[in-house]
Design a protein around this motif. Structure first.
Motif, mmCIF file in Angstrom:
data_model
loop_
_atom_site.group_PDB
_atom_site.id
_atom_site.type_symbol
_atom_site.label_atom_id
_atom_site.label_comp_id
_atom_site.label_asym_id
_atom_site.label_seq_id
_atom_site.Cartn_x
_atom_site.Cartn_y
_atom_site.Cartn_z
ATOM 1 N N ALA A 55 0.831 -1.209 0.000
ATOM 2 C CA ALA A 55 0.000 0.000 0.000
ATOM 3 C C ALA A 55 0.861 1.253 0.000
ATOM 4 C CB ALA A 55 -0.922 -0.008 1.213
ATOM 5 N N ALA A 56 1.964 1.235 0.751
ATOM 6 C CA ALA A 56 2.850 2.399 0.793
ATOM 7 C C ALA A 56 3.529 2.630 -0.547
ATOM 8 C CB ALA A 56 3.888 2.215 1.892
ATOM 9 N N ARG A 57 3.777 1.572 -1.293
ATOM 10 C CA ARG A 57 4.381 1.753 -2.628
ATOM 11 C C ARG A 57 3.403 2.420 -3.594
ATOM 12 N NH1 ARG A 57 7.026 -3.077 -1.103
ATOM 13 N NH2 ARG A 57 9.304 -2.852 -1.298
ATOM 14 N N ILE A 58 2.107 2.157 -3.427
ATOM 15 C CA ILE A 58 1.110 2.794 -4.297
ATOM 16 C C ILE A 58 0.892 4.244 -3.890
ATOM 17 C CG2 ILE A 58 -1.294 2.737 -5.038
ATOM 18 C CD1 ILE A 58 -1.241 -0.285 -4.666
ATOM 19 N N GLU A 59 0.696 4.479 -2.592
ATOM 20 C CA GLU A 59 0.412 5.835 -2.105
ATOM 21 C C GLU A 59 0.957 5.981 -0.686
ATOM 22 O OE1 GLU A 59 -3.397 8.772 -1.143
ATOM 23 O OE2 GLU A 59 -3.702 6.867 -2.166
ATOM 24 N N PRO A 60 2.182 6.451 -0.536
ATOM 25 C CA PRO A 60 2.717 6.648 0.823
ATOM 26 C C PRO A 60 1.983 7.774 1.534
ATOM 27 C CG PRO A 60 4.219 7.541 -0.815
ATOM 28 C CD PRO A 60 3.140 6.833 -1.583
ATOM 29 N N ARG A 61 1.452 7.459 2.701
ATOM 30 C CA ARG A 61 0.709 8.454 3.456
ATOM 31 C C ARG A 61 0.837 8.172 4.946
ATOM 32 N NH1 ARG A 61 -5.223 6.379 1.424
ATOM 33 N NH2 ARG A 61 -5.516 4.726 2.981
ATOM 34 N N GLU A 62 0.296 9.053 5.742
ATOM 35 C CA GLU A 62 0.512 9.027 7.187
ATOM 36 C C GLU A 62 -0.029 7.758 7.836
ATOM 37 O OE1 GLU A 62 -0.658 11.832 11.041
ATOM 38 O OE2 GLU A 62 -1.360 12.313 9.023
ATOM 39 N N SER A 63 -1.255 7.363 7.518
ATOM 40 C CA SER A 63 -1.871 6.221 8.193
ATOM 41 C C SER A 63 -1.137 4.921 7.909
ATOM 42 C CB SER A 63 -3.328 6.098 7.756
ATOM 43 O OG SER A 63 -3.416 5.925 6.357
ATOM 44 N N ILE A 64 -0.553 4.786 6.731
ATOM 45 C CA ILE A 64 0.154 3.546 6.398
ATOM 46 C C ILE A 64 1.413 3.407 7.241
ATOM 47 C CG2 ILE A 64 1.315 2.278 4.552
ATOM 48 C CD1 ILE A 64 -0.597 3.548 2.590
ATOM 49 N N PHE A 65 2.159 4.490 7.413
ATOM 50 C CA PHE A 65 3.373 4.419 8.228
ATOM 51 C C PHE A 65 3.020 4.236 9.707
ATOM 52 C CE2 PHE A 65 5.028 6.743 4.487
ATOM 53 C CZ PHE A 65 6.010 5.826 4.125
ATOM 54 N N LEU A 66 1.908 4.804 10.147
ATOM 55 C CA LEU A 66 1.471 4.548 11.520
ATOM 56 C C LEU A 66 1.094 3.081 11.707
ATOM 57 C CD1 LEU A 66 -0.719 7.707 12.238
ATOM 58 C CD2 LEU A 66 1.559 7.198 13.124
ATOM 59 N N LEU A 67 0.493 2.484 10.678
ATOM 60 C CA LEU A 67 0.197 1.060 10.744
ATOM 61 C C LEU A 67 1.482 0.236 10.799
ATOM 62 C CD1 LEU A 67 -1.873 -1.231 10.662
ATOM 63 C CD2 LEU A 67 -1.798 -1.104 8.158
ATOM 64 N N MET A 68 2.501 0.646 10.058
ATOM 65 C CA MET A 68 3.793 -0.039 10.133
ATOM 66 C C MET A 68 4.378 0.047 11.531
ATOM 67 S SD MET A 68 4.477 -1.377 7.146
ATOM 68 C CE MET A 68 6.240 -1.654 7.259
ATOM 69 N N ARG A 84 12.905 0.934 15.982
ATOM 70 C CA ARG A 84 12.164 0.735 14.730
ATOM 71 C C ARG A 84 10.788 1.393 14.792
ATOM 72 N NH1 ARG A 84 14.329 -3.853 11.827
ATOM 73 N NH2 ARG A 84 12.267 -4.426 11.046
ATOM 74 N N ILE A 85 10.158 1.391 15.971
ATOM 75 C CA ILE A 85 8.864 2.065 16.105
ATOM 76 C C ILE A 85 9.020 3.563 15.881
ATOM 77 C CG2 ILE A 85 7.013 2.603 17.715
ATOM 78 C CD1 ILE A 85 7.492 -0.134 18.990
ATOM 79 N N ARG A 86 10.047 4.149 16.499
ATOM 80 C CA ARG A 86 10.281 5.590 16.305
ATOM 81 C C ARG A 86 10.627 5.903 14.846
ATOM 82 N NH1 ARG A 86 12.732 5.090 21.488
ATOM 83 N NH2 ARG A 86 14.765 4.767 20.514
ATOM 84 N N HIS A 87 11.281 4.986 14.176
ATOM 85 C CA HIS A 87 11.606 5.193 12.754
ATOM 86 C C HIS A 87 10.329 5.327 11.918
ATOM 87 C CE1 HIS A 87 13.594 4.697 8.868
ATOM 88 N NE2 HIS A 87 12.680 3.768 8.578
ATOM 89 N N TRP A 88 9.365 4.423 12.150
ATOM 90 C CA TRP A 88 8.121 4.498 11.375
ATOM 91 C C TRP A 88 7.291 5.707 11.780
ATOM 92 C CZ3 TRP A 88 8.381 2.117 7.174
ATOM 93 C CH2 TRP A 88 8.955 0.852 7.046
ATOM 94 N N MET A 89 7.345 6.107 13.039
ATOM 95 C CA MET A 89 6.638 7.319 13.457
ATOM 96 C C MET A 89 7.215 8.555 12.785
ATOM 97 S SD MET A 89 4.228 6.400 15.600
ATOM 98 C CE MET A 89 3.875 7.826 16.605
ATOM 99 N N ALA A 90 8.528 8.578 12.636
ATOM 100 C CA ALA A 90 9.158 9.709 11.940
ATOM 101 C C ALA A 90 8.753 9.735 10.472
ATOM 102 C CB ALA A 90 10.669 9.635 12.084
ATOM 103 N N GLN A 91 8.636 8.562 9.856
ATOM 104 C CA GLN A 91 8.181 8.516 8.466
ATOM 105 C C GLN A 91 6.739 9.021 8.343
ATOM 106 O OE1 GLN A 91 10.037 7.707 5.803
ATOM 107 N NE2 GLN A 91 11.818 7.392 7.135
ATOM 108 N N ALA A 92 5.911 8.722 9.334
ATOM 109 C CA ALA A 92 4.526 9.196 9.299
ATOM 110 C C ALA A 92 4.440 10.705 9.417
ATOM 111 C CB ALA A 92 3.726 8.524 10.427
ATOM 112 N N PRO A 129 16.437 0.564 11.117
ATOM 113 C CA PRO A 129 17.476 -0.066 11.945
ATOM 114 C C PRO A 129 17.157 -1.518 12.219
ATOM 115 C CG PRO A 129 16.086 1.348 13.281
ATOM 116 C CD PRO A 129 15.677 1.575 11.856
ATOM 117 N N ASP A 130 18.228 -2.278 12.524
ATOM 118 C CA ASP A 130 18.055 -3.687 12.850
ATOM 119 C C ASP A 130 17.383 -3.829 14.208
ATOM 120 O OD1 ASP A 130 19.303 -4.324 10.485
ATOM 121 O OD2 ASP A 130 21.301 -4.392 11.403
ATOM 122 N N VAL A 131 16.821 -5.029 14.418
ATOM 123 C CA VAL A 131 16.169 -5.298 15.691
ATOM 124 C C VAL A 131 17.232 -5.406 16.775
ATOM 125 C CG1 VAL A 131 14.683 -6.888 16.954
ATOM 126 C CG2 VAL A 131 14.309 -6.495 14.516
ATOM 127 N N ALA A 132 17.097 -4.617 17.819
ATOM 128 C CA ALA A 132 18.076 -4.626 18.905
ATOM 129 C C ALA A 132 17.894 -5.861 19.769
ATOM 130 C CB ALA A 132 17.937 -3.358 19.748
#
Length: 530
Positions: free
Chosen positions: A355-368, A381-389, A447-450
């Motif tokens: 879905a993000a490849r078709i239309e990157p948007r806020e809700s998709i990155f929050l779902l990630m 990794r959670i903070r990384h996806w929040m920053a993308q959102a 980032p890799d899983v710590a």
């Protein structure tokens, strides 16, 4: 064309008469006052024709001389009228262009050449000239006078309506519009203003009746009229959904017949069926609209149609939506959310990335970020996806005239325009992201899983021990099991680190499990009263 044909027919008839006489020669004898006059028939016919022509010419000359004074007056009157209309036309053009000086000049010339009773447009020119010069009271009086005249009533009401709107007198403007629409429903401005007012007041039946009149009068096109009627029926159904769900469903189904892709109507019809536990008809109301315009509210209602379904059942229903509209961002997003609820992290992650490849948007990155938290719990990794959102484009919403609404509304709260809300990105969103917010860039920088670090920690627990002297209290130490957080070495003093840990079994001092102190307690221990 008729005159030409008539002239040709007459000429042919005369020619046929002369040819007929020529084929039948004869002599005509006339005895007049004792004299005998003889002539052929052709000569007699020619004499009669010449006599008729002479009489007609004489009559024309007499009529011209007799009517010459009237013809002269009519000529000069027509010339004056033409000059007046020319001045009126020039004045209206000047008023439309905003040239107050020329408009006022042409107004004076028109009044001198034409009479106001003869041409009502003179009042319009005067009112327009007053408006350009800022004489609003005088212009309003002229519009009121025009509204009293049956010939210029609609024009006067239009002027009064515009002046009321300009001054912010919305109630007066509505009254003028309703008056005009009552007498002339074919007027677009009056019907539109009345329609918007009735919609704003929730008078849905009156608004639908007025819309049907506009459609019958061909004021608006058929497609637009059907769309607006569907919007009004949906608003009517939404208003009475709680009190009468069955009637609301009928209105919603009628709205769907007029506009097949109207999302709010489909939601109302489906919710009405679900109140009767009719899941099959609810799905039949949602699926056609989903094929036309996939919407997250449709997906949410479809997936969670039954409250007793398990997460796996909801995932199957989400996959059904994806089969109806494959390779769509809303379909993939719905499957990803359902897979997350079912703890199928691999599928949830794959669908969210697609879905993000078709239309990157806020809700998709929050779902990630939600998937990451549920699967790994890695805060990095959670903070990384929040920053993308935060950097991603905003989600779609119901937007109309700069207003963002959480739910669909039939009319704009700002202008009252019907069917104003659209499902799109809210205002203020830039056309393109400044940074690369694609899913590939986000995955490459993820980032890799710590791995958790396991360390020991000593927890000191003060334990009261009964001894011969009730004032003395000793402390025991218990070695805690291995913890996943770092050791707090600053919490214990160097003396306490050197002391041995003494297990406690809750017995008396003579209990074998309690180790007695070898020496007398020092002053510091004595003062540590329990």
């Amino acid at each position: 064309m008729t005159k030409i044909i008539s002239f040709v027919v007459i000429v042919l008839f005369i020619a046929f008469g002369f040819s007929w006489l020529a084929d039948r020669p004869g002599v005509l004898s006339i005895v007049w006052q004792g004299q005998l006059i003889e002539m052929s028939l052709m000569v007699a016919a020619s004499v009669v024709a010449a006599l008729i022509v002479a009489i007609m010419i004489v009559w024309w000359l007499f009529n011209t001389v007799w009517n010459s004074p009237h013809a002269a007056r009519r000529y000069f009157r027509a010339r004056k009228r033409d000059r007046g209309y020319q001045a009126l036309s020039t004045g209206l053009i000047a008023a439309g262009a905003g040239n107050a000086i020329l408009a006022r000049k042409m107004t004076a010339r028109t009044q001198g050449l034409l009479s106001a009773d003869q041409e009502p447009l003179i009042h319009l020119l005067e009112a327009q000239a007053d408006l350009i010069e800022g004489k609003y009271d005088a212009a309003r009086r002229k519009f009121e006078a025009m509204a009293q005249d049956p010939e210029t009533r609609e024009l006067g009401l239009r002027g009064l309506y515009m002046e009321a709107r300009r001054q912010g007198a919305n109630e007066a403007a509505l009254e003028y519009a309703e008056n005009a629409a009552r007498n002339a429903p074919y007027l677009p401005w009056a019907a539109q203003a009345t329609l918007e007012s009735k919609s704003r007041n929730g008078e849905w039946d009156d608004a639908i009746r007025l819309l049907d009149q506009q459609k019958a009068a061909h004021v608006i096109e058929r497609g637009e009229a059907e769309r607006l009627k569907a919007v009004l029926l949906t608003a009517k159904a939404e208003e009475k959904f709680e009190s009468d769900p069955k009637a609301a469903r009928e209105d919603a189904n009628q709205a769907l017949k007029l506009s097949k892709g109207l999302i709010p109507a489909a939601l109302i019809a489906a919710r009405s069926y679900l109140r009767e536990d009719n899941l099959r008809k609810a799905a039949s109301a949602l699926e056609p609209v989903w094929k036309i315009s996939p919407h997250p509210q449709i997906a949410q209602l479809y997936v969670r149609a039954r409250s007793g379904d398990t997460a796996v059942d909801r995932l199957k229903r989400a996959e059904r939506l994806e089969s109806l509209k494959p390779n769509n961002v809303e379909s993939l997003f719905a499957v990803a959310k359902a897979a997350l609820d079912a703890q199928d992290f691999h599928r949830a992650r794959a669908k969210a990335e697609a879905a993000a490849r078709i239309e990157p948007r806020e809700s998709i990155f929050l779902l990630m970020a939600d998937i990451e938290e549920a699967e790994t719990g890695d805060q990095g990794r959670i903070r990384h996806w929040m920053a993308q959102a935060l950097r991603a484009p905003r989600d779609h919403a119901w937007v109309a005239d700069g207003i963002v609404s959480e739910k669909w509304l039939p009319a704009s709260p700002v202008t009252g325009r019907l069917d104003a809300f659209e499902w799109k990105v809210p205002f203020g969103q830039v056309e393109g992201p400044v940074e690369d917010n694609g899913i590939d860039h986000a995955l490459s920088s993820l980032p890799d899983v710590a791995k958790p670090q396991i360390r020991e920690k000593i927890i000191e627990i003060p334990v009261p021990v009964k001894v011969a002297d009730p004032v003395i209290v000793t402390e025991t130490k218990v070695v805690a099991e291995k913890q996943s957080f770092p050791k707090n070495e600053a919490a214990a003093s160097p003396e306490e680190k050197r002391q041995d840990a003494v297990p406690f079994f809750g017995g008396l001092p003579d209990d074998p499990g309690v180790k007695k102190p070898n020496a007398e307690p020092d002053e510091k221990t004595r003062l540590n009263l329990f």
